[in-house]
Design a protein around this motif. Structure first.
Motif, mmCIF file in Angstrom:
data_model
loop_
_atom_site.group_PDB
_atom_site.id
_atom_site.type_symbol
_atom_site.label_atom_id
_atom_site.label_comp_id
_atom_site.label_asym_id
_atom_site.label_seq_id
_atom_site.Cartn_x
_atom_site.Cartn_y
_atom_site.Cartn_z
ATOM 1 N N SER A 73 0.824 -1.223 0.000
ATOM 2 C CA SER A 73 0.000 0.000 0.000
ATOM 3 C C SER A 73 0.852 1.265 0.000
ATOM 4 N N GLY A 74 2.163 1.109 -0.189
ATOM 5 C CA GLY A 74 3.043 2.267 -0.294
ATOM 6 C C GLY A 74 3.333 2.938 1.032
ATOM 7 N N ARG A 75 3.362 2.157 2.146
ATOM 8 C CA ARG A 75 3.623 2.728 3.457
ATOM 9 C C ARG A 75 4.821 2.060 4.147
ATOM 10 N N PRO A 76 5.990 2.106 3.510
ATOM 11 C CA PRO A 76 7.166 1.534 4.176
ATOM 12 C C PRO A 76 7.538 2.347 5.409
ATOM 13 N N ARG A 77 8.188 1.687 6.356
ATOM 14 C CA ARG A 77 8.563 2.342 7.603
ATOM 15 C C ARG A 77 9.896 3.075 7.440
ATOM 16 N N GLU A 78 9.949 4.273 7.999
ATOM 17 C CA GLU A 78 11.129 5.121 7.861
ATOM 18 C C GLU A 78 12.359 4.514 8.521
ATOM 19 N N ASP A 79 12.144 3.803 9.619
ATOM 20 C CA ASP A 79 13.282 3.329 10.415
ATOM 21 C C ASP A 79 13.703 1.893 10.116
ATOM 22 N N THR A 80 13.160 1.297 9.048
ATOM 23 C CA THR A 80 13.389 -0.123 8.785
ATOM 24 C C THR A 80 14.126 -0.334 7.468
ATOM 25 N N LEU A 81 15.139 -1.195 7.517
ATOM 26 C CA LEU A 81 15.828 -1.659 6.321
ATOM 27 C C LEU A 81 15.245 -3.022 5.977
ATOM 28 N N TYR A 82 14.704 -3.149 4.769
ATOM 29 C CA TYR A 82 14.008 -4.360 4.370
ATOM 30 C C TYR A 82 14.938 -5.278 3.572
ATOM 31 N N VAL A 83 14.875 -6.570 3.884
ATOM 32 C CA VAL A 83 15.587 -7.586 3.118
ATOM 33 C C VAL A 83 14.562 -8.268 2.227
ATOM 34 N N ILE A 84 14.763 -8.147 0.904
ATOM 35 C CA ILE A 84 13.755 -8.580 -0.068
ATOM 36 C C ILE A 84 14.213 -9.874 -0.726
ATOM 37 N N ALA A 85 13.300 -10.829 -0.862
ATOM 38 C CA ALA A 85 13.654 -12.161 -1.344
ATOM 39 C C ALA A 85 14.098 -12.158 -2.802
ATOM 40 N N ASP A 86 13.358 -11.462 -3.688
ATOM 41 C CA ASP A 86 13.721 -11.450 -5.112
ATOM 42 C C ASP A 86 13.131 -10.210 -5.776
ATOM 43 N N ARG A 87 13.524 -9.968 -7.018
ATOM 44 C CA ARG A 87 13.097 -8.766 -7.735
ATOM 45 C C ARG A 87 11.599 -8.775 -8.024
ATOM 46 N N LYS A 88 11.033 -9.944 -8.292
ATOM 47 C CA LYS A 88 9.596 -10.002 -8.553
ATOM 48 C C LYS A 88 8.815 -9.495 -7.349
ATOM 49 N N GLU A 89 9.281 -9.836 -6.179
ATOM 50 C CA GLU A 89 8.622 -9.373 -4.961
ATOM 51 C C GLU A 89 8.755 -7.862 -4.826
ATOM 52 N N PHE A 90 9.939 -7.334 -5.159
ATOM 53 C CA PHE A 90 10.160 -5.892 -5.029
ATOM 54 C C PHE A 90 9.205 -5.088 -5.907
ATOM 55 N N GLU A 91 8.868 -5.634 -7.094
ATOM 56 C CA GLU A 91 7.986 -4.924 -8.010
ATOM 57 C C GLU A 91 6.590 -4.724 -7.442
ATOM 58 N N LEU A 92 6.226 -5.485 -6.408
ATOM 59 C CA LEU A 92 4.901 -5.357 -5.797
ATOM 60 C C LEU A 92 4.824 -4.211 -4.795
ATOM 61 N N TYR A 93 5.991 -3.659 -4.409
ATOM 62 C CA TYR A 93 6.033 -2.683 -3.335
ATOM 63 C C TYR A 93 6.181 -1.273 -3.884
ATOM 64 N N GLU A 94 5.506 -0.336 -3.249
ATOM 65 C CA GLU A 94 5.552 1.061 -3.674
ATOM 66 C C GLU A 94 6.263 1.905 -2.613
#
Length: 555
Positions: free
Chosen positions: A514-535
């Motif tokens: 929903s495009g609401r990442p947290r300011e204080d968090t570093l995210y570890v993403i499994a793969d590029r396809k998953e990243f494309e889902l995030y805003e």
């Protein structure tokens, strides 16, 4: 002690040097587990820390940090340097105890003190000990089994029921304080001891009382260390995956590259045969000297039986102990080399109970050590006299020389490559690549220094998939998080509170989609396809590791 220096050198004994512990694999997990536990405030139960899956408290037991050492050195932490590792010292202690207790155990069967000391080298240079010591250090504490054998065979050395209640109670606490897999192993040895020394003497109530002392001590120690604070799920692997192969005693097999690899080669003389994936867990190669020793002892026992001698005598319960441990190790997936002969399907309840100790191949260590013990006793002529006994002693020394020659490639490779990572050397060797030992260590951190800067701008590290299976990357991120006091939402452990983590994962993924990442968090993403889902997330790829941050990091 000299054997330890001969195999591993002295450099790893520097308690302020952790470079050799940062090459990836289980060894890095155990060291970082200690670091995270040390950095957390005290709680009760004593073994709990929120640093493995913030804010959930998990016991340090599940990081395989040798809990007794972790608690002790955490108490001493104000007096210790900022960088402190005890795995080198623990390994040295294990070798001293392995040799000393093996000599004491052999003394029961071999009248000569110096012969007992000399032949203890069969136990000091045991393949399962050399393999485990610096791939899974807690499991290198196999002197615990030798101590239990002493209590099994040497009841007359201690007198009084209260003494034995204290002994078996202390053994329960010791097993929990080192590694949980020793708990069922020592329990089985204890059952054999109880039958031999108390049940047959008609003291059945005392048998149950001694069992109660052991079990009560185990549960009390687990409670103190926080083992029951969370409903920790077992790992994904099912019972039988990590069993032992029927060729375990004579096959110097190597773990697959995806597991904790041991060095190539393991034997100077014996060929390696591939086994069913996962069954390297039951690695317990006897060595050529050990194989010949057992073979000679077998023919001597067969000849004695032909002449009317009792085969097992008073040690029938010990033979039954070996049989039970072998069955636990090789069942339910029974295989020879790469061929699965058959598989037994246990009832569901039995499968769930036994799956608590799903790495069942480790139970083969008990018959492996007992085979060496009784073979040495038989060949050196425990009841023999004159020239035949002397011939047996000479033969045992010759076989000891063969044993050391057989293990010489493994010893050489461990000695040369331990500082740069045994697993890295093995993977390179299996791929046919050259591996040059530099003596620098820190292999898993190379080319990831930029992650250190990224951590400084965040308070938390979260995984978008809590089943992230890139172990060395996860450990690298954990190291930099620890150095910068960043809270980990998940540390790389075999057992985790998966129900809570999965629920938190769903919340995190909804926020990102929903495009609401947290300011204080570093995210570890499994793969590029998953990243494309995030805003609203800035993505950075660091040598194959995908990291996401709401903040533009300017890298």
């Amino acid at each position: 002690m000299l054997s330890f220096f001969f195999i591993y050198g002295t450099k790893i004994l520097d308690v302020c040097d952790d470079n050799w512990l940062l090459n990836g694999g289980d060894l890095s997990q155990h060291y970082l587990g200690w670091c995270l536990y040390r950095s957390s405030p005290w709680t009760f139960p004593l073994g709990l820390t929120p640093e493995y899956a913030w804010p959930h408290e998990i016991s340090a037991m599940y990081a395989d940090v040798i809990p007794a050492c972790a608690v002790f050195f955490k108490m001493m932490s104000p007096l210790l340097p900022e960088t402190f590792q005890y795995l080198g010292l623990w390994g040295l202690l294990c070798y001293v105890l392995q040799g000393g207790l093996a000599a004491v155990l052999l003394r029961r069967f071999i009248p000569s003190l110096w012969l007992s000391g000399a032949f203890s080298l069969f136990f000091v240079f045991a393949s399962q000990l050399m393999y485990r010591m610096y791939t899974h250090t807690a499991l290198g504490s196999q002197w615990i089994l030798l101590l239990a054998f002493i209590f099994l065979f040497c009841k007359d050395w201690l007198a009084g029921k209260n003494i034995w209640r204290l002994v078996w109670g202390a053994m329960g606490a010791l097993c929990v304080g080192v590694h949980g897999y020793f708990v069922p192993m020592v329990f089985l040895i204890m059952l054999a001891a109880l039958y031999m020394h108390w049940w047959k003497a008609g003291e059945k109530k005392e048998c149950f009382f001694l069992m109660g002392c052991y079990v009560a001590s185990v549960f009390a120690s687990m409670w103190i260390l926080g083992a029951f604070s969370l409903p920790l799920a077992a790992g994904a692997a099912s019972l039988g995956v990590f069993g032992a192969n029927l060729d375990a005693f004579f096959n110097p097999v190597l773990p697959a590259p995806s597991q904790n690899p041991i060095l190539l080669p393991q034997s100077e003389f014996m060929p390696v045969h591939p086994v069913v994936d996962g069954q390297q867990e039951g690695y317990s190669y006897l060595g050529l000297g050990g194989i010949l020793l057992v073979t000679v002892a077998f023919f001597m026992a067969a000849w004695g039986k032909f002449k009317g001698e009792r085969l097992c005598g008073d040690y029938a319960p010990v033979a039954f102990l070996c049989l039970i441990c072998m069955m636990m190790a090789v069942f339910p997936k029974v295989a020879f080399h790469e061929t699965v002969l058959f598989q037994v399907h246990y009832p569901d309840l039995m499968n769930r109970v036994l799956s608590v100790f799903r790495c069942s191949g480790r139970f083969i260590w008990i018959p492996a050590y007992l085979l060496l013990l009784f073979s040495l006793a038989k060949v050196t002529g425990i009841q023999g006299k004159g020239v035949w006994r002397k011939a047996g002693i000479v033969m045992a020394f010759l076989l000891l020389a063969v044993q050391l020659a057989d293990f010489s490639p493994a010893i050489k490779n461990i000695h040369c490559n331990i500082y740069d990572g045994l697993g890295r050397y093995a993977r390179a060797a299996q791929a046919g690549q050259d591996f040059q030992a530099t003596g620098e260590g820190r292999g898993m951190l190379k080319d990831f220094e930029i992650v250190d800067e990224m951590m400084k701008k965040h308070k938390y590290v979260a995984y978008t998939d809590c089943r992230y299976d890139k172990a060395d990357y996860s450990l690298m991120l954990s190291y930099y998080a620890y150095k910068n006091n960043v809270k980990l939402k998940e540390f790389y452990l075999a057992r985790m509170p998966m129900e809570q983590l999965l629920a938190e994962q769903e919340v995190l993924q909804r926020e990102l989609r929903s495009g609401r990442p947290r300011e204080d968090t570093l995210y570890v993403i499994a793969d590029r396809k998953e990243f494309e889902l995030y805003e609203g997330l800035n993505c950075y790829e660091i040598n194959g590791v995908l990291l996401g941050s709401k903040q533009p990091l300017g890298i």
